[in-house]
Write a protein that holds these residues in place. Structure first.
Motif, short mmCIF file in Angstrom:
data_model
loop_
_atom_site.label_atom_id
_atom_site.label_comp_id
_atom_site.label_asym_id
_atom_site.label_seq_id
_atom_site.Cartn_x
_atom_site.Cartn_y
_atom_site.Cartn_z
N ILE A 215 -3.48 -7.70 9.76
CA ILE A 215 -2.62 -6.69 9.15
C ILE A 215 -1.48 -7.34 8.36
N GLU A 216 -0.83 -8.31 8.98
CA GLU A 216 0.29 -8.97 8.29
C GLU A 216 -0.19 -9.71 7.06
N ASN A 217 -1.34 -10.35 7.15
CA ASN A 217 -1.87 -11.05 5.98
C ASN A 217 -2.23 -10.08 4.86
N TYR A 218 -2.77 -8.90 5.22
CA TYR A 218 -3.05 -7.91 4.18
C TYR A 218 -1.76 -7.49 3.48
N LYS A 219 -0.73 -7.21 4.27
CA LYS A 219 0.54 -6.78 3.68
C LYS A 219 1.13 -7.83 2.74
N LYS A 220 0.88 -9.10 3.08
CA LYS A 220 1.43 -10.19 2.28
C LYS A 220 0.47 -10.60 1.15
N GLY A 221 -0.62 -9.89 1.00
CA GLY A 221 -1.56 -10.19 -0.07
C GLY A 221 -2.54 -11.29 0.24
N ALA A 223 -5.06 -11.02 2.80
CA ALA A 223 -6.26 -10.55 3.49
C ALA A 223 -6.88 -9.41 2.67
N LEU A 224 -8.18 -9.34 2.71
CA LEU A 224 -8.96 -8.35 1.97
C LEU A 224 -9.33 -7.19 2.89
N LEU A 225 -9.22 -5.97 2.39
CA LEU A 225 -9.63 -4.78 3.13
C LEU A 225 -11.09 -4.48 2.79
N LEU A 226 -11.95 -4.38 3.80
CA LEU A 226 -13.39 -4.20 3.62
C LEU A 226 -13.89 -3.01 4.41
N HIS A 286 -7.78 -5.56 -3.72
CA HIS A 286 -7.20 -5.38 -2.38
C HIS A 286 -8.25 -4.80 -1.43
N PHE A 287 -9.33 -4.20 -1.99
CA PHE A 287 -10.31 -3.48 -1.19
C PHE A 287 -11.69 -3.63 -1.81
N PRO A 308 -8.56 -14.10 9.80
CA PRO A 308 -7.25 -13.51 9.47
C PRO A 308 -7.15 -13.04 8.03
N HIS A 309 -8.16 -13.36 7.22
CA HIS A 309 -8.17 -12.93 5.81
C HIS A 309 -8.97 -11.65 5.60
N LEU A 310 -9.41 -11.02 6.65
CA LEU A 310 -10.29 -9.86 6.49
C LEU A 310 -9.84 -8.73 7.40
N VAL A 311 -9.54 -7.58 6.81
CA VAL A 311 -9.27 -6.35 7.55
C VAL A 311 -10.50 -5.47 7.39
N SER A 312 -11.23 -5.25 8.47
CA SER A 312 -12.50 -4.53 8.40
C SER A 312 -12.34 -3.11 8.93
N VAL A 313 -13.02 -2.18 8.27
CA VAL A 313 -12.97 -0.77 8.65
C VAL A 313 -14.39 -0.21 8.61
#
Length: 840
Positions: A215-221, A223-226, A286-287, A308-313
């Motif tokens: 989450i923090e890495n996504y906010k800081k640019g 991490a990728l949202l997938l 971003h996604f 840590p570079h991947l936010v998965s949904v």
């Protein structure tokens, strides 16, 4: 607990204790009149006061005051009629709480007199209002603070939980480990946040630690949202929402021409390539989405979901509802759902291609294909994968899930409709045969168990939302619930799919006319912008650039709009959703500043009058397209010159008109009508008759559309007058029906090649009829008779509407995933909805 809640001192006269200098409201029922007056004095000093009971109308009015436009608003349709007294369920406790907060209640009641919008009047006057009357018994669930989802940063203070000593930065290129001054800050080198005590090849056993870092890495640019998109699991809706936040791949968020060459296009990724690919893609998007209609080429379990570079949904859905989503292939194999025979239903039920659709895509050995014989071990394998994803959402309350996701990841979404389009029609009812239903359920039992289990991990508990909030559109738990909102948005086949422009026209079929020289050329690329304005015309049909073949005209107009060479124009009959249309178009590109009609930014090279004469249409459209993509012509008064004079066949003009039931239009109301005939709710029979006999609104559409204003003859308007109106409507590029304006705008977007924010799918419709609102059959019949030609024109126009609203209401239950049958079918449904945003 209710007694303790009632006696809790922390919320006594909550407003006054914050508004007054001495916090005088803390005395509860002993709070003085002087304290109340102190609160009033402060409120008087504020520029505006809004009332949460009609917050959306208030925001719209505020936008009008301050000169900006808001996206489509739902007009507080989420309000509930359940009162505070009913929610507490104990009269004594209710009265006790009321007494302790009496001064706050008096302040609120007093403030209504200063509110920018009078919510009570809105409820009284407009039957499509979400309100349920005045007084303290009304509870507005929609307007409460958006605290239902405490943001991730509030529940997890990242800086408190982690300090610079607690984590480090891994440099992908060197492998070196550093304690940074600012962890997570972007630098010229890619970074990964990892906890110092848990660095098993950047893969963590503590799922919550993993989530925090992702989450923090996504906010800081970083991490990728997938989205792991199981087909028909609302992937189109998810993609459309994410496109409004930042860059995504052009092709349904899955890929496209803009995909970076440094990243392979295959999916899913292997474990060792996950970090690198996610890092590279986050530089561009971003996604992204991975859609799995087919089974994955390699097991999903192989992906490094702990990167840590991947936010998965993943969005989960009831598997039986998914099976009923339907698409072109299913309908070709088994017929359309509403026309399916018993034999076709049996073949549908026995079809193996959709058995345990989720498990066969989520598990490494695709073990769900065994149907009712699928093992418990297979189910556990699916659960293990779901546990590794950062987030799970439930399609039953997808909008709330997306809103919660936005709160977690630190971005804001446009207004969401909170899934008000859901239907209570169950899968069992849709199938219509208990034996077949049970057979399908048995064959997909493991998928169903996986879905039910996943609800415990969902970011938002949809069942709790339904149980606790009466403004939820859901109908309770269990398999009998059908979520129509979550199906894919495939009901509108894009214009380019149904009309392949390159196939229908070649360079030999049409030419380019140069406005300056009048020369005619066969271009290398027709429609391409050049230093000279161009008009596309067919070579065999060039009567002064006016064509008899309407479909050829439309194709040329559409292609020119897409290439930036045609202007989109709304012929706005007052109270025909012009405000809604304008607000939507402002989100796509430049429009005139003043309600899309004009303003200070209007180019000096174009006259401000409307409508245009035939010979000036091309030039004006060309000049305006250099500045705007869309304009509107509103006609409350009768046009100064006939609308038929405009060159509607100009390849530089895409014209749209929104049609509306003329009786509903008459009841839309505005300040003038209210002054003349009183508020609708309090209108006497005498005032109703005066309203009915008022000549200013007779056949309002025909008097504006026809050259001799022939609609003014009321019940004596001739059939010739009606045919003149029809002739003009046929010349417009598009006709929309206000009854399903959101679906119409969405279909228009698909035709013209742009994307709209998520819309409420016409959730504001009301079942209250014009006859019921008028409350007198004689008066109603009199109004209908005087406006019968307008009514005939509206009914006829439905056959030309881009979206068939009746088919949408009767066949699709707002299902975003059905076939394209809603396009251009006749419509006999009479709905009193569709009042546009002109109430203020």
């Amino acid at each position: 607990q209710w007694e303790a809640f009632a006696k809790y001192d922390g919320s006594i006269n909550f407003m006054l204790t914050r508004l007054t200098p001495d916090r005088c409201g803390t005395e509860g029922e002993n709070t003085t009149e002087e304290c109340l007056e102190t609160g009033k004095e402060l409120l008087r000093r504020f520029t505006y006061i809004l009332d949460v009971k009609c917050l959306d109308e208030g925001l719209e009015a505020l936008a009008g005051e301050l000169g900006f436009s808001l996206p489509y608003l739902n007009k507080d349709s989420g309000k509930t009629q359940v009162s505070a007294r009913e929610r507490i369920g104990d009269d004594e406790l209710y009265e006790f709480i009321l007494r302790r907060n009496q001064r706050d209640f008096e302040l609120y009641e007093w403030s209504k007199g200063l509110s920018l919008v009078n919510c009570s009047a809105l409820e009284d006057e407009n039957s499509d209002s979400a309100g349920n009357g005045g007084g303290h018994e009304f509870v507005d669930e929609n307007g409460t603070d958006d605290d239902i989802f405490t943001s991730f940063n509030e529940t997890h203070d990242f800086d408190d939980e982690f300090s610079a000593e607690d984590y480090s930065v891994y440099n992908n290129e060197t492998g070196s480990k550093e304690t940074p001054d600012l962890v997570g800050e972007k630098s010229s080198q890619d970074i990964i946040l990892v906890t110092n005590n848990n660095t098993d090849n950047n893969r963590f056993n503590n799922h919550e630690d993993v989530r925090l870092l992702q989450i923090e890495n996504y906010k800081k640019g970083n991490a990728l949202l997938l989205n792991i998109h199981i087909t028909h699991h609302a992937g189109t809706t998810f993609c459309a929402a994410m496109k409004q936040i930042g860059n995504t791949p052009s092709n349904a968020c899955n890929g496209g021409d803009d995909w970076p060459e440094t990243v392979p296009r295959h999916r899913p990724w292997e474990y060792d390539e996950t970090d690198r690919n996610a890092i590279e893609l986050r530089k561009v998007y971003h996604f992204i989405s991975w859609e799995f209609g087919k089974k994955p080429r390699s097991p999903l379990v192989d992906v490094n979901w702990e990167s840590p570079h991947l936010v998965s949904v993943i969005v989960m859905k009831d598997p039986i509802d998914r099976r009923l989503s339907g698409d072109g292939g299913i309908n070709r194999m088994f017929g359309k759902e509403e026309e399916r025979t018993e034999e076709q239903w049996e073949a549908f039920a026995k079809y193996d291609g959709s058995i345990n659709f989720m498990l066969t895509r989520l598990t490494p050995d695709r073990c769900g294909t065994e149907g009712e014989n699928t093992t418990e071990e297979c189910l556990e394998t699916g659960k293990e994968l779901l546990r590794r994803f950062t987030y799970i959402l439930d399609v039953k309350c997808l909008d709330e899930g997306l809103e919660a996701l936005a709160g977690e990841l630190g971005f804001s979404l446009p207004y969401l409709n909170k899934d008000s389009g859901k239907t209570q029609v169950s899968a069992r009812e849709r199938i219509g045969d208990d034996e077949l239903y049970e057979f399908i359920l048995r064959r997909n039992q493991r998928d169903f168990e996986l879905y039910e289990w996943s609800k415990g991990l969902s970011l938002v508990n949809c069942s709790a939302l339904e149980d606790e909030n009466s403004d939820s559109a859901g109908n309770g738990g269990g398999h009998e619930f059908v979520d129509e909102n979550g199906t894919d948005d495939d009901i509108f086949t894009s214009f380019n799919e149904t009309h392949d422009f390159d196939d229908e026209f070649s360079a030999e079929d049409y030419s380019v006319y140069n406005n300056e020289t009048g020369s005619k050329e066969t271009p290398d690329l027709v429609g391409e912008k050049s230093s000279q304005d161009i008009i596309l015309v067919t070579n065999n049909n060039t009567d002064n650039n006016r064509f008899n073949n309407h479909e050829d005209v439309r194709l040329l107009q559409i292609e020119n709009y897409k290439k930036g060479n045609a202007l989109l124009l709304n012929i706005h009959i007052t109270h025909h959703a012009g405000t809604t249309f304008c607000a939507a178009m402002k989100q796509i590109g430049n429009t005139p500043s003043n309600a899309c009609n004009g303003g200070d930014d209007w180019p000096e090279t174009v006259p401000r009058h409307r409508p245009w004469e035939y010979d000036e249409t091309d030039r004006n459209a060309i000049e305006l397209r250099k500045v705007y993509h869309f304009i509107s012509w509103e006609f409350g008064i009768i046009p100064p010159i006939p609308l038929e004079n405009v060159n509607w066949e100009s390849p530089h003009l895409v014209s749209v008109i929104v049609m509306k039931d003329p009786i509903d239009r008459r009841l839309s109301g505005d300040g003038t009508i209210l002054k003349m005939f009183g508020k609708e709710k309090y209108r006497s029979e005498e005032q109703w008759w005066e309203f009915a006999e008022y000549d200013g609104s007779i056949n309002f559409m025909l008097t504006r559309l026809t050259p001799d204003h022939c609609g003014e003859d009321g019940e004596n308007a001739t059939d010739t007058c009606l045919e003149q109106g029809k002739d003009l409507l046929r010349r417009f590029t598009y006709i929309l029906d206000v009854r399903c304006i959101d679906e119409g705008l969405e279909a228009l977007a698909g035709e013209l090649g742009f994307s709209l924010p998520a819309v409420g799918k016409s959730s504001g419709k009301t079942s209250v009829t014009a006859r019921e609102r008028i409350g007198n059959d004689d008066i109603y019949d009199f109004i209908v008779e005087r406006n019968r030609r307008d009514l005939e024109l509206y009914e006829w126009s439905k056959s030309l509407s881009l979206v068939n609203c009746s088919a949408l209401e009767e066949e699709l239950f707002d299902d975003d995933d059905d076939n394209n049958d809603i396009i251009n079918n006749d419509d006999d449904f009479n709905d009193s909805a569709g009042n546009d945003g002109n109430v203020l």
